[in-house]
Design an enzyme around this catalytic site. Sequence first.
Site, short mmCIF file in Angstrom:
data_model
loop_
_atom_site.label_atom_id
_atom_site.label_comp_id
_atom_site.label_asym_id
_atom_site.label_seq_id
_atom_site.Cartn_x
_atom_site.Cartn_y
_atom_site.Cartn_z
CB VAL A 1 -0.98 0.03 1.20
CG1 VAL A 1 -2.05 -1.05 1.07
CG2 VAL A 1 -0.24 -0.11 2.52
CB SER A 2 0.41 4.49 -1.55
OG SER A 2 0.30 3.83 -2.78
CB SER A 3 0.08 6.17 3.04
OG SER A 3 -1.26 5.81 3.26
#
Length: 189
Positions: free
Chosen positions: A9-11
């Site tokens: 996931v990106s964050s």
Amino acid sequence: MTIFGYARVSSREQNLDTQIEQLEARKCDIIIEEKMTGATFKRPQLENLLEEAKEGDTIIVTRVDRLGRNTQQLLELVNVLQARNISLYIIELGIEATHRNGKLFLTILSALAENERELLAEKRNAGLENAKRKGIKLGRKGKARGQLELAIELWQQGEKTIKQIEESTGVGKSILYREIQKRGLTRAI
């Protein structure tokens, strides 16, 4: 032969649960988790996975965008895996990406996705420029002045915690502290 699952996931605020469930359903032996933006080329967990994977192993991802943000990034990875005889399976597409036909399909799909991201960025930038020309103020809207004043007053009284002040006024602690410091205020004892 080991089956690796890779979930990203990106964050840090985002959740890997859905990806992990899908990878577990595919009977992955090892699932690697990473919370890192795909836009960066440095993804330590993916790099470790690529070092650990050996000829005959399989890497499974839920979606193509978990591996990279652009066609070049993705195809370089597929080429490396193909040269090392490591399979790459993408659940969402139902394809073996390191196979000749899978690689062709992946190339086309990745190029379309990259083009779509660029078009969205162009539209967003055009909208921002249009708003500026019309004199529309951009950016976050500040908290209502009255709410900020109330938050400061409550803080100065010293009867409520910062969390209680945040909850009752809607003014975040960073905004409150910044304003207190700016004004040089002190708290009543």
